[in-house]
Scaffold this motif. Structure first.
Motif, mmCIF file in Angstrom:
data_model
loop_
_atom_site.group_PDB
_atom_site.id
_atom_site.type_symbol
_atom_site.label_atom_id
_atom_site.label_comp_id
_atom_site.label_asym_id
_atom_site.label_seq_id
_atom_site.Cartn_x
_atom_site.Cartn_y
_atom_site.Cartn_z
ATOM 1 N N GLN A 21 0.842 -1.201 0.000
ATOM 2 C CA GLN A 21 0.000 0.000 0.000
ATOM 3 C C GLN A 21 0.879 1.253 0.000
ATOM 4 O OE1 GLN A 21 -2.732 0.172 3.294
ATOM 5 N NE2 GLN A 21 -4.044 1.657 2.273
ATOM 6 N N ASN A 23 3.789 1.570 -1.205
ATOM 7 C CA ASN A 23 4.419 1.686 -2.517
ATOM 8 C C ASN A 23 3.424 1.936 -3.648
ATOM 9 O OD1 ASN A 23 7.163 1.371 -1.757
ATOM 10 N ND2 ASN A 23 6.791 -0.804 -1.449
ATOM 11 N N GLY A 24 2.147 2.065 -3.295
ATOM 12 C CA GLY A 24 1.135 2.404 -4.283
ATOM 13 C C GLY A 24 0.703 1.255 -5.176
ATOM 14 N N GLU A 27 -4.640 -0.834 -3.103
ATOM 15 C CA GLU A 27 -5.490 0.094 -2.344
ATOM 16 C C GLU A 27 -6.337 -0.736 -1.390
ATOM 17 O OE1 GLU A 27 -7.709 2.004 -5.426
ATOM 18 O OE2 GLU A 27 -5.988 3.193 -6.091
ATOM 19 N N SER A 43 -3.977 -1.282 -7.530
ATOM 20 C CA SER A 43 -4.074 0.116 -7.954
ATOM 21 C C SER A 43 -3.701 0.235 -9.426
ATOM 22 C CB SER A 43 -3.130 0.984 -7.120
ATOM 23 O OG SER A 43 -1.791 0.660 -7.441
ATOM 24 N N GLU A 45 -1.221 1.886 -10.540
ATOM 25 C CA GLU A 45 0.231 1.684 -10.592
ATOM 26 C C GLU A 45 0.567 0.200 -10.537
ATOM 27 O OE1 GLU A 45 4.348 2.984 -8.358
ATOM 28 O OE2 GLU A 45 2.555 4.190 -8.054
#
Length: 88
Positions: A21, A23-24, A27, A43, A45
């Protein structure tokens, strides 16, 4: 549920999810059916990283299996599936 599916303890999964999370990559959203639970989603990304990851996974699988016959790989697969079944 995720801990059980991965065969890891809750704290290991919590740490892994937190890093992903941060590190994107994923979600976290609340679960409408169970207020105590969260749902995880890949996500944008994270989705963008999939084309990079798939070839790497393929390379690792090829490297790990290059010294084994098909019969040996089938034996290993059966063994690992039995181990997974034991810990379910």
């Amino acid at each position: 549920t995720l801990s059980q599916a991965l065969g890891l303890n809750n704290s290991a999964v919590t740490g892994l999810v937190g890093r992903m999370q941060k590190n994107g990559i994923i979600e976290r959203k609340g679960c409408a059916e169970d207020g105590r639970a969260s749902r995880l989603f890949l996500s944008d990304e994270g989705k963008n990283k999939l084309p990079i990851l798939y070839p790497l996974i393929q390379q690792v699988n090829e490297k790990l299996s290059e010294e084994f016959s098909e019969e040996e790989l089938e034996t290993v697969s059966r063994f690992l599936n039995k181990v997974i079944d034991i810990f379910k």
